[in-house]
Design a protein around this motif. Structure first.
Motif, PDB file in Angstrom:
ATOM      1  N   ARG A  86       0.830  -1.200   0.000  1.00  0.00           N
ATOM      2  CA  ARG A  86       0.000   0.000   0.000  1.00  0.00           C
ATOM      3  C   ARG A  86       0.871   1.260   0.000  1.00  0.00           C
ATOM      4  N   GLU A  87       1.959   1.204   0.750  1.00  0.00           N
ATOM      5  CA  GLU A  87       2.881   2.340   0.789  1.00  0.00           C
ATOM      6  C   GLU A  87       3.419   2.647  -0.614  1.00  0.00           C
ATOM      7  N   TYR A  88       3.816   1.598  -1.309  1.00  0.00           N
ATOM      8  CA  TYR A  88       4.322   1.752  -2.676  1.00  0.00           C
ATOM      9  C   TYR A  88       3.235   2.328  -3.585  1.00  0.00           C
ATOM     10  N   ARG A  89       2.047   1.791  -3.480  1.00  0.00           N
ATOM     11  CA  ARG A  89       0.974   2.218  -4.374  1.00  0.00           C
ATOM     12  C   ARG A  89       0.612   3.680  -4.170  1.00  0.00           C
ATOM     13  N   LEU A  94       0.724   9.377  -6.070  1.00  0.00           N
ATOM     14  CA  LEU A  94       0.877  10.798  -5.749  1.00  0.00           C
ATOM     15  C   LEU A  94       2.070  11.446  -6.427  1.00  0.00           C
ATOM     16  N   ARG A  95       2.686  10.743  -7.365  1.00  0.00           N
ATOM     17  CA  ARG A  95       3.938  11.225  -7.946  1.00  0.00           C
ATOM     18  C   ARG A  95       3.799  12.595  -8.609  1.00  0.00           C
ATOM     19  N   ASP A  96       2.618  12.937  -9.103  1.00  0.00           N
ATOM     20  CA  ASP A  96       2.422  14.231  -9.769  1.00  0.00           C
ATOM     21  C   ASP A  96       1.448  15.131  -9.012  1.00  0.00           C
ATOM     22  N   ARG A 153       1.653  21.101   3.578  1.00  0.00           N
ATOM     23  CA  ARG A 153       1.761  19.846   2.818  1.00  0.00           C
ATOM     24  C   ARG A 153       0.611  18.899   3.201  1.00  0.00           C
ATOM     25  N   MET A 154       0.234  18.891   4.467  1.00  0.00           N
ATOM     26  CA  MET A 154      -0.887  18.052   4.883  1.00  0.00           C
ATOM     27  C   MET A 154      -2.183  18.524   4.231  1.00  0.00           C
ATOM     28  N   ALA A 155      -2.426  19.821   4.261  1.00  0.00           N
ATOM     29  CA  ALA A 155      -3.642  20.350   3.650  1.00  0.00           C
ATOM     30  C   ALA A 155      -3.678  20.047   2.156  1.00  0.00           C
ATOM     31  N   ASP A 156      -2.534  20.150   1.491  1.00  0.00           N
ATOM     32  CA  ASP A 156      -2.490  19.831   0.062  1.00  0.00           C
ATOM     33  C   ASP A 156      -2.776  18.354  -0.187  1.00  0.00           C
ATOM     34  N   LEU A 157      -2.258  17.483   0.689  1.00  0.00           N
ATOM     35  CA  LEU A 157      -2.575  16.057   0.557  1.00  0.00           C
ATOM     36  C   LEU A 157      -4.071  15.830   0.680  1.00  0.00           C
TER      37      LEU A 157
END
Length: 360
Positions: A86-89, A94-96, A153-157
């Motif tokens: 799951r961590e990998y996925r 989220l790469r972009d 960064r949290m809010a953006d996530l």
């Protein structure tokens, strides 16, 4: 010599050590795997990152190439724990994503015969890690900048469109907190033969005070300063790390977790608290400042049930630390300090139960 070798000696640089005996790898098999994925650039050197209590993490150096390997720990582990798949996925998805920096994923090893457990390889990103929320090595202005960057960064996530990044099936969109209470209560009970009375009372209180659902978001599950890789030369976030607990859930669970140090006493080993500090003199925003910044960046209204989210965060970390302690006694925790850290579970439970009692 790598350009970031000097950075590796700087304040906040991750501690890199020889691979612990319990976490030794078949380096020949790993080199073959890396070669098959065109990731080798010369002889392979394997070292281990010290820190973190869960999945062993290694630095791989091959010529000018540097990567990080994460794998499940050896030995018996709790059900549903250490989900590096799951961590990998989620990091790959989220790469972009704007405002959510993550390392590039390079390869996933699902064949346990290679290294004994599943693993993945990602890019190495130079940076610094500040795990003490008091940030004793930084100047007041630097502390404020980093605390603000964490919230941004949290809010953006939490603003990422779950469907757009292909994670609509990454978790159940509703009932997150209720499921989490059940999950961590179960994990805690599986990790101890002598349950703490505060932990039992807190679990009961949380089950009776489950907050309502909001629009689901990607919940990191362990969002805190210590899981942010800070850029070498400023206080921007170079990468958000340690995604094994990520799911689709209630975003305020992340926010409460990041605010937990405000409720933990300063100066007690293993607790990493800032309660008792002169925050204004230290340049650290207050909890109210952090909540206001989060609300403004996401464009949301007042936060209801804040004591419930905070008590839940302490309940969950108590359960996690109890699992760390159980693994340390069994000899397969990933950090040499796991025995000492795991014993803090009872203190976390006491703090959480105090919040619950005060909330009524």
């Amino acid at each position: 010599m790598h350009d970031d070798d000097q950075q590796d000696q700087a304040v906040g640089a991750p501690e890199i050590v020889a691979v612990r005996e319990a976490h030794r790898l078949d380096e020949a098999a790993l080199a073959t795997f890396l070669g098959d994925h065109e990731l080798l650039d010369g002889p392979l050197r394997v070292e281990q990152f010290q820190g973190g209590q869960s999945n062993p993490t290694y630095l791989l150096t091959s010529g000018e190439a540097r990567y990080v390997l994460r794998k499940k720990p050896p030995g018996q582990i709790l059900p549903s724990a250490h989900r590096i798949d799951r961590e990998y996925r989620v990091m790959h998805a989220l790469r972009d994503a704007p405002g959510v920096p993550v390392p590039a994923m390079r390869a996933y090893g699902e064949d346990e015969s290679i290294l004994g457990t599943e693993f993945f390889v990602m890019d190495y990103i130079p940076g610094r890690v500040f795990s003490d929320p008091g940030l004793p090595d930084l100047a007041p202005a630097e502390r404020g900048t980093l605390y603000g960057a964490m919230i941004d960064r949290m809010a953006d996530l939490h603003s990422v469109d779950v469907d757009a990044v292909g994670l609509s099936d990454f978790g159940k969109p509703h009932g997150y907190v209720e499921r989490q209470i059940k999950r961590w209560r179960s994990q805690y009970e599986a990790s101890t033969d002598a349950p703490d009375a505060n932990m039992i009372a807190l679990g009961d209180w949380l089950a009776d005070n489950v907050p309502g659902d909001v629009a689901p978001a990607i919940a990191h599950g362990d969002f805190r300063l210590g899981n942010l890789l800070v850029a070498p030369n400023d206080f921007t976030v170079a990468a958000v790390l340690d995604w094994e607990l990520a799911t689709i859930g209630h975003p305020l669970a992340d926010l409460a977790y990041a605010c937990m140090p405000y409720y933990l006493p300063q100066g007690i080993p293993g607790l990493k608290g800032i309660d008792g500090m002169d925050l204004s003199a230290a340049g650290i925003p207050s909890e109210a400042d952090q909540l206001a910044r989060y609300r403004e960046r996401r464009g949301i209204g007042p936060i209801d049930d804040w004591p419930v989210f905070m008590a839940f965060s302490l309940f969950r970390i108590a359960a996690i630390l109890q699992g760390v302690y159980a693994r340390a006694k069994a000899g397969n925790a990933s950090n040499a300090d796991a025995l000492a850290v795991g014993k803090q579970a009872t203190v976390m439970a006491e703090c959480g139960w105090k919040i619950a009692r005060n909330a009524g």
